[in-house]
Structures are given as structure tokens and as C-alpha cells.
Design a protein around this motif. Sequence first.
Motif, PDB file in Angstrom:
ATOM      1  N   ARG A 157      90.669 -86.580 -48.795  1.00 32.20           N
ATOM      2  CA  ARG A 157      89.299 -86.230 -48.433  1.00 32.20           C
ATOM      3  C   ARG A 157      88.937 -84.843 -48.954  1.00 32.20           C
ATOM      4  NH1 ARG A 157      86.518 -83.245 -45.175  1.00 32.20           N
ATOM      5  NH2 ARG A 157      88.381 -82.310 -44.242  1.00 32.20           N
ATOM      6  N   LEU A 158      89.842 -83.891 -48.732  1.00 29.18           N
ATOM      7  CA  LEU A 158      89.596 -82.526 -49.201  1.00 29.18           C
ATOM      8  C   LEU A 158      89.475 -82.482 -50.720  1.00 29.18           C
ATOM      9  CD1 LEU A 158      92.134 -80.653 -46.888  1.00 29.18           C
ATOM     10  CD2 LEU A 158      89.638 -80.426 -46.813  1.00 29.18           C
ATOM     11  N   TYR A 159      90.337 -83.236 -51.392  1.00 27.20           N
ATOM     12  CA  TYR A 159      90.324 -83.251 -52.852  1.00 27.20           C
ATOM     13  C   TYR A 159      88.990 -83.780 -53.378  1.00 27.20           C
ATOM     14  CZ  TYR A 159      91.235 -84.833 -57.576  1.00 27.20           C
ATOM     15  OH  TYR A 159      91.135 -85.066 -58.918  1.00 27.20           O
ATOM     16  N   ARG A 160      88.563 -84.908 -52.830  1.00 28.71           N
ATOM     17  CA  ARG A 160      87.318 -85.510 -53.305  1.00 28.71           C
ATOM     18  C   ARG A 160      86.128 -84.569 -53.070  1.00 28.71           C
ATOM     19  NH1 ARG A 160      89.326 -90.876 -50.729  1.00 28.71           N
ATOM     20  NH2 ARG A 160      89.892 -92.136 -52.537  1.00 28.71           N
ATOM     21  N   THR A 161      86.103 -83.941 -51.896  1.00 30.12           N
ATOM     22  CA  THR A 161      85.004 -83.032 -51.577  1.00 30.12           C
ATOM     23  C   THR A 161      84.964 -81.860 -52.554  1.00 30.12           C
ATOM     24  OG1 THR A 161      85.114 -83.607 -49.223  1.00 30.12           O
ATOM     25  CG2 THR A 161      84.021 -81.537 -49.798  1.00 30.12           C
ATOM     26  N   LYS A 210      93.585 -75.632 -60.146  1.00 34.56           N
ATOM     27  CA  LYS A 210      94.318 -75.317 -58.914  1.00 34.56           C
ATOM     28  C   LYS A 210      94.183 -76.441 -57.892  1.00 34.56           C
ATOM     29  CE  LYS A 210      92.317 -71.266 -58.300  1.00 34.56           C
ATOM     30  NZ  LYS A 210      92.000 -69.935 -57.701  1.00 34.56           N
ATOM     31  N   VAL A 211      93.003 -77.033 -57.837  1.00 32.15           N
ATOM     32  CA  VAL A 211      92.775 -78.153 -56.914  1.00 32.15           C
ATOM     33  C   VAL A 211      93.679 -79.326 -57.281  1.00 32.15           C
ATOM     34  CG1 VAL A 211      91.093 -79.879 -56.158  1.00 32.15           C
ATOM     35  CG2 VAL A 211      90.405 -77.490 -56.370  1.00 32.15           C
ATOM     36  N   ASN A 212      93.768 -79.659 -58.555  1.00 29.15           N
ATOM     37  CA  ASN A 212      94.603 -80.778 -59.002  1.00 29.15           C
ATOM     38  C   ASN A 212      96.075 -80.535 -58.695  1.00 29.15           C
ATOM     39  OD1 ASN A 212      92.432 -82.236 -59.976  1.00 29.15           O
ATOM     40  ND2 ASN A 212      92.630 -81.482 -62.062  1.00 29.15           N
ATOM     41  N   GLN A 243      96.852 -75.764 -48.810  1.00 33.13           N
ATOM     42  CA  GLN A 243      96.317 -75.153 -50.021  1.00 33.13           C
ATOM     43  C   GLN A 243      94.921 -75.671 -50.333  1.00 33.13           C
ATOM     44  OE1 GLN A 243      97.429 -72.707 -51.697  1.00 33.13           O
ATOM     45  NE2 GLN A 243      96.056 -72.737 -53.457  1.00 33.13           N
ATOM     46  N   LEU A 244      94.705 -76.962 -50.108  1.00 33.42           N
ATOM     47  CA  LEU A 244      93.380 -77.540 -50.348  1.00 33.42           C
ATOM     48  C   LEU A 244      92.349 -76.940 -49.397  1.00 33.42           C
ATOM     49  CD1 LEU A 244      94.359 -81.272 -50.955  1.00 33.42           C
ATOM     50  CD2 LEU A 244      93.390 -79.698 -52.642  1.00 33.42           C
ATOM     51  N   GLU A 252      87.778 -72.985 -48.703  1.00 43.17           N
ATOM     52  CA  GLU A 252      87.207 -71.713 -48.251  1.00 43.17           C
ATOM     53  C   GLU A 252      86.897 -70.811 -49.441  1.00 43.17           C
ATOM     54  OE1 GLU A 252      90.024 -70.109 -45.543  1.00 43.17           O
ATOM     55  OE2 GLU A 252      89.735 -71.677 -44.027  1.00 43.17           O
ATOM     56  N   GLU A 253      87.790 -70.827 -50.445  1.00 40.87           N
ATOM     57  CA  GLU A 253      87.574 -69.996 -51.631  1.00 40.87           C
ATOM     58  C   GLU A 253      86.295 -70.406 -52.362  1.00 40.87           C
ATOM     59  OE1 GLU A 253      89.615 -69.502 -56.039  1.00 40.87           O
ATOM     60  OE2 GLU A 253      90.933 -69.775 -54.304  1.00 40.87           O
TER      61      GLU A 253
END
Length: 305
Positions: A175-179, A204-206, A216-217, A222-223
Motif C-alpha cells: 500500500r505504501l509503495y503504490r501510494t 529509494k522507494v523501489n 523505510q517506506l 514523510e520525506e
Amino acid sequence: MTMPEAQQSESLSAAEEPVAEGTGSREALDPGAGTGTGEGADGATAGARPEDRLERAVRAAEQALIEYEIALETFRVEVENFSRLHHQKLGPMYTRLDELEAEIAEAQAARTGDAEDILRAQEARARVMPMPGVEELFHGWMDSEEGLFAEAEAMLTDRPVRPPQRVRPSEEARRLYRTLVRKAHPDLAQDEAERKRRDEFIAKVNTAYGRGDEAQLRELTEEWAAGPTPEERRPSRSEELYARLEWLAQRKELLSFAARELEESAIGSMLRLAPDDPDSLLNDIAEQLLAQVAEKEAELVALRG
């Protein structure tokens, strides 16, 4: 996962219709244009400029492409994780089976003294410790874009590395990745500087998603929220929008090719056997290998008397 989300390509194809059905065609851009009703029942958009309708088509195509890339990347992570975990967990069992095959062939050859049995024993022993070729020596150690894989770099630098714990990252990680991808995708950049920033961020996300690292996600979420807000997209000229649609169509074609390669690969084919729970597939294969090992051990004991 067997790319069920690849159905996103259908929405992308629909968004590409202005290019496929002819440039400058009012009907191609707006199905209701020929009737005078426009896109809504109240005719609110009947008088919209062609550029406005084309702008909406480009935005729809961009979003469809991003969704398709998300589906492809999540599947690529599962294929890569499955490959690594398969080697890590099942590699010793395959090695044990090869060793048992060699010992059985050698025992058979010692019993019969037959030339063909001796040849088979030699071939079986050669399979246990094959001489690797150059490509095999470096397979899994080099990444064409990033250089050394994390595992290889860790070994060379003595730094710890966190291997994937599961084939499929958790639902929260997904979910975090897709967002994050939907918000920070480089294709949404307005200029080269913004694209570079997004490229670096998505890398970095990947990486975090590949490890299934929820913490980390969240930090990356937040970043991104604290980062600079991109300028609002300005209207584009028709020719620029048509060029954009053409690029999106080409990009989608390349992604489709990459998706087919993943699905048709050995690991991709294995994952199709358990699309809902790929992690359980490793356990099923392990049980089958353990049964084969037990069978071969019994056969060897019988041969040796």
C-alpha cells in the motif's frame, strides 16, 4: 502474483485512442462531440477546446501507465525475491540430490563394472561440481543499472545486508509503495530538475519495497510530504500533448514486453502455480525435495547392501 493488475493496460489503451484513431479528430477526442451533447448530460463540456480534451486524455494515459508500472514492479520484486529465496532455502536440497544421484551411479558402476554404467557415474559426478562459465560466475552479482547487488556489495565491504524475508512484501508495504509511486512518479515532473529528484526518490522507494521494509517506506512517505511542492501543471499545446500520448504508448509497449519476459521466465512460470500465496510454494517444493532425498537415500542403502 501473475500480473493480475496488468489489466491496467486496457485503460491505457483506451486513453491512447486519440493517437490510434487519427490526430485532430474531434470524435476521437470526445465521443459526444458529434451529437452536440458533449461529455456530460448537462453539456457543460460541450464547448471545451480540443486542447482541454486532449489534456484530459494525456492525464488519463499517464495515470494508467503509472498503474501498469506499479503492477510490473511489484511482480518483478516477487520474481526476484522468489529466485533468491529459492536458491537460499532449496539450493542445499538440490545439491544433496545431485550428490545422491552421483553416489547411486557410482555404486551401480562398482557393482556391475559395465562401461556404460561407469560413463553414467562419471557424468553424474560431473554434474555435482560443474565448471562454471564466465556468465555463471557473475550471475546474480551484477546489476546492469546499479552495479553490484546488495548481497555482493555486503560481502566485499563486510557490511550487513537485509535479504528479503518473504516473496511477497506485506500488504502495508504494498500500500505504501503504490501510494508513493503514484505521488512521486518521474513522469509527473514538469522539468528535468524535478524529474531527476523524482528519479532518485523512486529509486529509494523501489529499494525499500524490494526488501519489504515498511519502516523505510513510512520514512520516505514523510520525506516526500515534507519536500518541495511541484508547480501546478500548465496547459500544453496540442502538438506537445499528441507527442506525449505517443511517448506513453511506446513506453507501455516496452513495459508490456518486459512483463511478458517476466511471466514467461522459469521463476515467473513457477509463481503462476501459486498466485495467491507464493511463499507457500517454497514450502511445497521443499517437501517434494525432502521426499526425493529420502527415496534416493533408501535406494543408495539398498545398492550398497
